[in-house]
Design a protein around this motif. Structure first.
Motif, PDB file in Angstrom:
ATOM      1  N   LEU A  20       0.963  -1.126  -0.002  1.00  0.00           N
ATOM      2  CA  LEU A  20      -0.009   0.054   0.040  1.00  0.00           C
ATOM      3  C   LEU A  20       0.899   1.306  -0.029  1.00  0.00           C
ATOM      4  O   LEU A  20       0.488   2.176  -0.479  1.00  0.00           O
ATOM      5  CB  LEU A  20      -0.742  -0.123   1.294  1.00  0.00           C
ATOM      6  N   LEU A  36      -2.552   7.268   1.073  1.00  0.00           N
ATOM      7  CA  LEU A  36      -2.040   5.778   0.833  1.00  0.00           C
ATOM      8  C   LEU A  36      -0.888   5.595   1.326  1.00  0.00           C
ATOM      9  O   LEU A  36      -0.411   4.505   2.128  1.00  0.00           O
ATOM     10  CB  LEU A  36      -2.202   5.374  -0.607  1.00  0.00           C
ATOM     11  N   GLY A  40      -0.271   3.198   4.499  1.00  0.00           N
ATOM     12  CA  GLY A  40       0.482   1.725   4.297  1.00  0.00           C
ATOM     13  C   GLY A  40       1.576   1.721   5.327  1.00  0.00           C
ATOM     14  O   GLY A  40       1.793   0.633   5.958  1.00  0.00           O
TER      15      GLY A  40
END
Length: 81
Positions: A20, A36, A40
């Motif tokens: 991610l 993201l 992540g």
């Protein structure tokens, strides 16, 4: 759920967090992928900390465990390797 299963789940979550995190780099959308990136790295760090704090070291090595079981099953086996 066993500790080995939890360890595997946390490992998959670590890799999912890294994937991610890398997705905006691979697609070339760094400015729009900031969420993201943060999500992540957060997922990877959280799963790594949970894996280390709760599970690490508690999952026996399967080969060593199987060897010990086979020695315990045979009472006439020598005790040295």
């Amino acid at each position: 759920m066993s500790r080995c299963t939890l360890r595997n789940i946390f490992t998959v979550l670590i890799y999912a967090g890294v994937a991610l995190f890398l997705y905006p780099y691979l697609t070339g959308r760094l400015s729009s992928g900031l969420l993201l990136l943060v999500a992540g790295i957060g997922l990877a760090v959280l799963a790594g900390i949970l894996r280390a704090a709760c599970i690490e070291g508690d999952c026996p090595d399967r080969e060593a465990h199987a060897a010990l079981e086979s020695k315990a099953a045979d009472p006439h086996a020598p005790s040295h390797s």
